[in-house]
Enzyme design. Sequence first.
Site, PDB file in Angstrom:
ATOM      1  N   LYS A  15       5.668  -7.457   6.376  1.00  0.00           N
ATOM      2  CA  LYS A  15       4.677  -7.877   5.382  1.00  0.00           C
ATOM      3  C   LYS A  15       5.338  -8.600   4.201  1.00  0.00           C
ATOM      4  CE  LYS A  15       1.278  -4.246   6.401  1.00  0.00           C
ATOM      5  NZ  LYS A  15       0.414  -3.203   5.798  1.00  0.00           N
ATOM      6  N   TYR A  55      -7.758  -6.852  10.582  1.00  0.00           N
ATOM      7  CA  TYR A  55      -8.116  -5.704   9.752  1.00  0.00           C
ATOM      8  C   TYR A  55      -9.629  -5.438   9.800  1.00  0.00           C
ATOM      9  CZ  TYR A  55      -3.411  -5.331   7.713  1.00  0.00           C
ATOM     10  OH  TYR A  55      -2.055  -5.136   7.518  1.00  0.00           O
ATOM     11  N   ASN A 118       3.222  -1.751   2.014  1.00  0.00           N
ATOM     12  CA  ASN A 118       3.978  -0.737   2.763  1.00  0.00           C
ATOM     13  C   ASN A 118       4.875  -1.359   3.830  1.00  0.00           C
ATOM     14  OD1 ASN A 118       1.982  -1.443   4.535  1.00  0.00           O
ATOM     15  ND2 ASN A 118       0.938   0.531   4.511  1.00  0.00           N
ATOM     16  N   HIS A 121       3.532  -3.655   9.367  1.00  0.00           N
ATOM     17  CA  HIS A 121       2.381  -3.258  10.176  1.00  0.00           C
ATOM     18  C   HIS A 121       2.906  -2.879  11.552  1.00  0.00           C
ATOM     19  CE1 HIS A 121      -1.352  -3.308  12.470  1.00  0.00           C
ATOM     20  NE2 HIS A 121      -0.667  -3.984  13.381  1.00  0.00           N
ATOM     21  N   GLU A 132      -3.468  -6.853  19.884  1.00  0.00           N
ATOM     22  CA  GLU A 132      -2.754  -7.444  18.739  1.00  0.00           C
ATOM     23  C   GLU A 132      -1.639  -8.384  19.190  1.00  0.00           C
ATOM     24  OE1 GLU A 132      -1.635  -4.254  16.076  1.00  0.00           O
ATOM     25  OE2 GLU A 132      -3.723  -3.875  15.532  1.00  0.00           O
TER      26      GLU A 132
HETATM   27  P1  IDP Z   1      -1.677   1.379   8.996  1.00  0.00           P
HETATM   28  O1  IDP Z   1      -1.075   0.076   8.550  1.00  0.00           O
HETATM   29  O2  IDP Z   1      -0.785   2.546   8.660  1.00  0.00           O
HETATM   30  O3  IDP Z   1      -2.104   1.369  10.434  1.00  0.00           O
HETATM   31  P2  IDP Z   1      -4.511   1.128   8.274  1.00  0.00           P
HETATM   32  O4  IDP Z   1      -5.400   2.267   7.902  1.00  0.00           O
HETATM   33  O5  IDP Z   1      -4.730   0.492   9.596  1.00  0.00           O
HETATM   34  O6  IDP Z   1      -2.985   1.633   8.108  1.00  0.00           O
HETATM   35  O7  IDP Z   1      -4.646   0.047   7.116  1.00  0.00           O
HETATM   36  C1  IDP Z   1      -4.086  -1.227   7.278  1.00  0.00           C
HETATM   37  C2  IDP Z   1      -3.393  -1.625   5.999  1.00  0.00           C
HETATM   38  O8  IDP Z   1      -4.361  -1.724   4.948  1.00  0.00           O
HETATM   39  C3  IDP Z   1      -2.365  -0.625   5.479  1.00  0.00           C
HETATM   40  O9  IDP Z   1      -1.092  -0.731   6.097  1.00  0.00           O
HETATM   41  C4  IDP Z   1      -2.305  -1.009   4.026  1.00  0.00           C
HETATM   42  O10 IDP Z   1      -1.518  -2.194   3.817  1.00  0.00           O
HETATM   43  C5  IDP Z   1      -3.763  -1.322   3.726  1.00  0.00           C
HETATM   44  N1  IDP Z   1      -4.506  -0.157   3.232  1.00  0.00           N
HETATM   45  C6  IDP Z   1      -4.963   0.888   3.969  1.00  0.00           C
HETATM   46  N2  IDP Z   1      -5.612   1.780   3.186  1.00  0.00           N
HETATM   47  C7  IDP Z   1      -5.555   1.288   1.918  1.00  0.00           C
HETATM   48  C8  IDP Z   1      -6.042   1.755   0.651  1.00  0.00           C
HETATM   49  O11 IDP Z   1      -6.658   2.825   0.523  1.00  0.00           O
HETATM   50  N3  IDP Z   1      -5.780   0.973  -0.429  1.00  0.00           N
HETATM   51  C9  IDP Z   1      -5.099  -0.212  -0.345  1.00  0.00           C
HETATM   52  N4  IDP Z   1      -4.629  -0.683   0.836  1.00  0.00           N
HETATM   53  C10 IDP Z   1      -4.848   0.041   1.945  1.00  0.00           C
HETATM   54 MG    MG Z   2      -3.579   0.267  11.331  1.00  0.00          MG
END
Ligand code: IDP
Ligand code: MG
Length: 160
Positions: A15, A55, A118, A121, A132
Amino acid sequence: MATKGVKEQTLVLIKPDAMQRGLVGEIVTRFEKKGLKLVGMKMMGLDEALLREHYAHIADKPFFPGLAKFMQGTPVIAMCWEGLEVVDAVRKITGITKARQAEAGSIRGDFAMSVSCNVVHASDSVENAEKEVKRFFKTDEIHNYDKSEYTHVYAADELV
Ligand code: IDP
Ligand code: MG
């Protein structure tokens, strides 16, 4: 595209926060050292349509516009990694979404403090990984080659 046994595949994106922070080599190294096989890799910008598809499960959340802006801050590096039960293995190496609570030793646990920024992905299921990989790579961008270290990474009965 075969996705079973040692041919299972998963998508990883490096990312924009990791691009800016110079973590590309470190992230790639972790997957390499685990014994995974890199079968696709490219740098690309993500347009709004691709992000909405990728997403879709969170596209109606209030944080989505901010997330989309973040994901468009720099090009990302898309990678396809291959290996036995690789989807699960890569999720473990990645760590949980909320990086400041992610387990030490995982990529997010070691390199990030944010929920949205974070670092990587990783596909969350075999079914989603198949979709994907197809979303981010054309068929001829996924490469098939023999990795000589496989005879040391896997036992003979796992190499099917
Ligand atoms: P993942 O990346 O661990 O699979 P997902 O729930 O699929 O998590 O969410 C995709 C991405 O969306 C996350 O990696 C993060 O960058 C962002 N994200 C998820 N939840 C939040 C939130 O509550 N606030 C801000 N960004 C979020
Ligand atoms: Mg995810």
